[in-house]
Design a protein around this motif. Structure first.
Motif, mmCIF file in Angstrom:
data_model
loop_
_atom_site.group_PDB
_atom_site.id
_atom_site.type_symbol
_atom_site.label_atom_id
_atom_site.label_comp_id
_atom_site.label_asym_id
_atom_site.label_seq_id
_atom_site.Cartn_x
_atom_site.Cartn_y
_atom_site.Cartn_z
ATOM 1 N N ARG A 1 -17.410 9.228 -10.126
ATOM 2 C CA ARG A 1 -18.119 8.946 -11.373
ATOM 3 C C ARG A 1 -18.019 10.090 -12.372
ATOM 4 O O ARG A 1 -18.125 9.883 -13.584
ATOM 5 C CB ARG A 1 -19.599 8.641 -11.086
ATOM 6 N N ASP A 2 -17.833 11.313 -11.865
ATOM 7 C CA ASP A 2 -17.722 12.456 -12.779
ATOM 8 C C ASP A 2 -16.278 12.710 -13.218
ATOM 9 O O ASP A 2 -15.990 13.709 -13.877
ATOM 10 C CB ASP A 2 -18.309 13.713 -12.126
ATOM 11 N N GLY A 3 -15.370 11.819 -12.843
ATOM 12 C CA GLY A 3 -13.977 11.943 -13.247
ATOM 13 C C GLY A 3 -13.100 12.723 -12.293
ATOM 14 O O GLY A 3 -11.876 12.761 -12.485
ATOM 15 N N SER A 4 -13.688 13.329 -11.274
ATOM 16 C CA SER A 4 -12.886 14.109 -10.333
ATOM 17 C C SER A 4 -12.236 13.193 -9.307
ATOM 18 O O SER A 4 -12.756 12.134 -8.963
ATOM 19 C CB SER A 4 -13.759 15.154 -9.629
ATOM 20 N N TRP A 5 -11.100 13.634 -8.802
ATOM 21 C CA TRP A 5 -10.383 12.856 -7.793
ATOM 22 C C TRP A 5 -10.807 13.222 -6.379
ATOM 23 O O TRP A 5 -10.622 12.422 -5.455
ATOM 24 C CB TRP A 5 -8.876 13.071 -7.928
ATOM 25 N N VAL A 6 -11.341 14.414 -6.208
ATOM 26 C CA VAL A 6 -11.716 14.902 -4.878
ATOM 27 C C VAL A 6 -13.122 15.472 -4.946
ATOM 28 O O VAL A 6 -13.447 16.270 -5.840
ATOM 29 C CB VAL A 6 -10.729 15.980 -4.378
ATOM 30 N N VAL A 7 -13.964 15.059 -3.998
ATOM 31 C CA VAL A 7 -15.343 15.546 -3.905
ATOM 32 C C VAL A 7 -15.563 16.075 -2.491
ATOM 33 O O VAL A 7 -15.449 15.327 -1.514
ATOM 34 C CB VAL A 7 -16.367 14.428 -4.200
ATOM 35 N N GLU A 8 -15.831 17.376 -2.385
ATOM 36 C CA GLU A 8 -16.056 18.013 -1.084
ATOM 37 C C GLU A 8 -14.915 17.713 -0.106
ATOM 38 O O GLU A 8 -15.114 17.523 1.088
ATOM 39 C CB GLU A 8 -17.393 17.574 -0.487
ATOM 40 N N GLY A 9 -13.699 17.659 -0.636
ATOM 41 C CA GLY A 9 -12.531 17.403 0.196
ATOM 42 C C GLY A 9 -12.231 15.937 0.446
ATOM 43 O O GLY A 9 -11.219 15.616 1.074
ATOM 44 N N TRP A 10 -13.081 15.031 -0.056
ATOM 45 C CA TRP A 10 -12.873 13.602 0.144
ATOM 46 C C TRP A 10 -12.234 12.970 -1.086
ATOM 47 O O TRP A 10 -12.649 13.227 -2.223
ATOM 48 C CB TRP A 10 -14.203 12.900 0.421
ATOM 49 N N GLY A 11 -11.215 12.156 -0.845
ATOM 50 C CA GLY A 11 -10.610 11.355 -1.904
ATOM 51 C C GLY A 11 -10.865 9.892 -1.617
ATOM 52 O O GLY A 11 -11.220 9.508 -0.502
ATOM 53 N N ALA A 12 -10.678 9.047 -2.616
ATOM 54 C CA ALA A 12 -10.965 7.620 -2.458
ATOM 55 C C ALA A 12 -9.800 6.772 -2.942
ATOM 56 O O ALA A 12 -9.096 7.136 -3.885
ATOM 57 C CB ALA A 12 -12.236 7.243 -3.225
ATOM 58 N N SER A 13 -9.618 5.650 -2.278
ATOM 59 C CA SER A 13 -8.667 4.634 -2.719
ATOM 60 C C SER A 13 -9.290 3.272 -2.488
ATOM 61 O O SER A 13 -10.243 3.124 -1.719
ATOM 62 C CB SER A 13 -7.336 4.751 -1.967
ATOM 63 N N ARG A 14 -8.749 2.288 -3.166
ATOM 64 C CA ARG A 14 -9.277 0.931 -3.033
ATOM 65 C C ARG A 14 -9.019 0.401 -1.625
ATOM 66 O O ARG A 14 -7.919 0.528 -1.076
ATOM 67 C CB ARG A 14 -8.613 0.019 -4.064
ATOM 68 N N TYR A 15 -10.043 -0.202 -1.035
ATOM 69 C CA TYR A 15 -9.921 -0.752 0.312
ATOM 70 C C TYR A 15 -9.067 -2.012 0.292
ATOM 71 O O TYR A 15 -9.249 -2.893 -0.552
ATOM 72 C CB TYR A 15 -11.309 -1.061 0.866
ATOM 73 N N GLU A 16 -8.131 -2.084 1.216
ATOM 74 C CA GLU A 16 -7.265 -3.256 1.352
ATOM 75 C C GLU A 16 -7.654 -3.984 2.636
ATOM 76 O O GLU A 16 -7.257 -3.580 3.735
ATOM 77 C CB GLU A 16 -5.799 -2.827 1.416
ATOM 78 N N PRO A 17 -8.440 -5.057 2.543
ATOM 79 C CA PRO A 17 -8.856 -5.765 3.760
ATOM 80 C C PRO A 17 -7.701 -6.541 4.385
ATOM 81 O O PRO A 17 -6.674 -6.796 3.746
ATOM 82 C CB PRO A 17 -9.940 -6.715 3.254
ATOM 83 N N ASP A 18 -7.875 -6.881 5.655
ATOM 84 C CA ASP A 18 -6.909 -7.729 6.370
ATOM 85 C C ASP A 18 -5.514 -7.124 6.408
ATOM 86 O O ASP A 18 -4.500 -7.830 6.285
ATOM 87 C CB ASP A 18 -6.841 -9.129 5.737
ATOM 88 N N THR A 19 -5.445 -5.820 6.600
ATOM 89 C CA THR A 19 -4.150 -5.167 6.727
ATOM 90 C C THR A 19 -3.895 -4.802 8.187
ATOM 91 O O THR A 19 -4.822 -4.643 8.983
ATOM 92 C CB THR A 19 -4.066 -3.890 5.879
ATOM 93 N N THR A 20 -2.640 -4.658 8.524
ATOM 94 C CA THR A 20 -2.242 -4.203 9.851
ATOM 95 C C THR A 20 -1.238 -3.068 9.695
ATOM 96 O O THR A 20 -0.488 -3.008 8.713
ATOM 97 C CB THR A 20 -1.591 -5.341 10.661
ATOM 98 N N ALA A 21 -1.230 -2.150 10.659
ATOM 99 C CA ALA A 21 -0.305 -1.019 10.605
ATOM 100 C C ALA A 21 1.124 -1.504 10.826
ATOM 101 O O ALA A 21 1.379 -2.373 11.667
ATOM 102 C CB ALA A 21 -0.674 0.011 11.657
ATOM 103 N N CYS A 22 2.049 -0.943 10.075
ATOM 104 C CA CYS A 22 3.471 -1.283 10.198
ATOM 105 C C CYS A 22 4.182 -0.143 10.918
ATOM 106 O O CYS A 22 4.145 1.005 10.460
ATOM 107 C CB CYS A 22 4.091 -1.498 8.825
ATOM 108 N N HIS A 23 4.839 -0.465 12.033
ATOM 109 C CA HIS A 23 5.625 0.532 12.752
ATOM 110 C C HIS A 23 7.062 0.084 12.972
ATOM 111 O O HIS A 23 7.802 0.717 13.727
ATOM 112 C CB HIS A 23 4.971 0.849 14.107
ATOM 113 N N ASP A 24 7.474 -1.015 12.327
ATOM 114 C CA ASP A 24 8.850 -1.472 12.450
ATOM 115 C C ASP A 24 9.759 -0.539 11.662
ATOM 116 O O ASP A 24 9.618 -0.409 10.440
ATOM 117 C CB ASP A 24 8.976 -2.903 11.918
ATOM 118 N N PRO A 25 10.690 0.152 12.327
ATOM 119 C CA PRO A 25 11.479 1.176 11.610
ATOM 120 C C PRO A 25 12.321 0.621 10.477
ATOM 121 O O PRO A 25 12.478 1.283 9.446
ATOM 122 C CB PRO A 25 12.346 1.790 12.715
#
Length: 281
Positions: free
Chosen positions: A78-102
């Motif tokens: 809310r204050d315009g910073s990208w990092v707060v106390e070492g934490w960053g945020a991104s939009r949550y993507e529901p219903d995702t699975t990890a990809c490990h297919d090379p």
């Protein structure tokens, strides 16, 4: 790790956090955001303004059916910073699975790096400010031979010393912005489109980033070693050598270039040693 009330407040999310799979396994979901620790404010200050508009463009292309890759949208506090106390945020993507297919990881990297090359045409100055162990290892792996040989001796790793002997001055292609930790940071959304998270920025050839991705996939994510067969000679081999030097030096040395303590260096050496057997014997 515990998320403080201040972090939750500035990112405007509720306190009912829960672990989220993927990435390094330390991120949490809070409301409609993923909060990730260990973020560098200086890096986020130049990288997120690149990622945010790219994420928007790729989402719009997805709506029209043209996007082959997506990027997790970084969200400021809310204050315009990208990092707060070492934490960053991104939009949550529901219903995702990890990809490990090379094969899919490699294809995702090619699409991503083509977009990065369009968006960033000059080396970001912020990369030079990094002093973490990964940045130190990156500079050593690509730096003067004497400095690399000295680092190899300090590492105490026979594998690193062998790779130093393998390194040759070969043109791997033009430097550009690349993701240097792709293998564990690709999710598949509900439609099967790859979503790239936790971008680790480096200014190196795209061929190096792809070699690093496949090497990591073999070492840590169960990919068959045969995926490295096409990389066993010529320019491809040199890309793998640089990638392996980078990974091993990052764990065998600390941010000051001194030998790292604990069992992690030997664990990493065993993992990459097994992955490199088909190439180095």
């Amino acid at each position: 790790m515990t998320v403080s009330e201040r972090v939750l407040d500035l990112f405007a999310v509720p306190g009912d956090v829960r672990p989220v799979p993927g990435g390094q396994g330390r991120s949490v979901v809070a409301g409609d955001l993923v909060l990730s620790p260990g973020r560098d404010a200086q890096t986020a200050a130049w990288l997120n303004p690149v990622l945010a508009p790219l994420a928007v463009r790729l989402d719009l292309e997805r709506v029209s059916g043209r996007a082959g890759v997506r990027v997790a949208m970084p969200i400021p506090a809310r204050d315009g910073s990208w990092v707060v106390e070492g934490w960053g945020a991104s939009r949550y993507e529901p219903d995702t699975t990890a990809c490990h297919d090379p094969a899919l990881l490699a294809a995702t990297g090619r699409l991503l790096h083509a977009r990065f090359d369009e968006a960033v045409r000059a080396r970001p100055a912020g990369l030079d400010a990094r002093t973490d162990r990964w940045a130190v290892a990156d500079r050593l792996a690509w730096g003067p031979a004497d400095d690399l040989a000295s680092a190899a001796e300090r590492s105490g790793s026979g594998l690193v010393r062998g790779l130093v002997e393998e390194r040759a001055d070969v043109d791997l292609g033009p430097d550009q912005l690349v993701h240097g930790d792709l293998a564990g940071n690709v999710l598949l959304d509900a439609s099967g489109t790859p979503v790239v998270i936790d971008v680790a920025p480096y200014w190196r050839p795209a061929r190096w980033a792809e070699a690093l991705c496949l090497l990591d996939a073999v070492a840590w994510h169960g990919a068959d070693g045969s995926v490295l067969d096409p990389w066993s000679t010529g320019v491809g081999r040199q890309a793998v050598v640089r990638a392996a030097l980078f990974r091993l030096l990052a764990d065998c040395l600390d941010g000051r270039g001194s030998p790292a303590s604990g069992d992690a260096p030997r664990k990493v050496e065993r993992a990459y040693g097994r992955a490199l057997v088909p190439l180095l014997g």
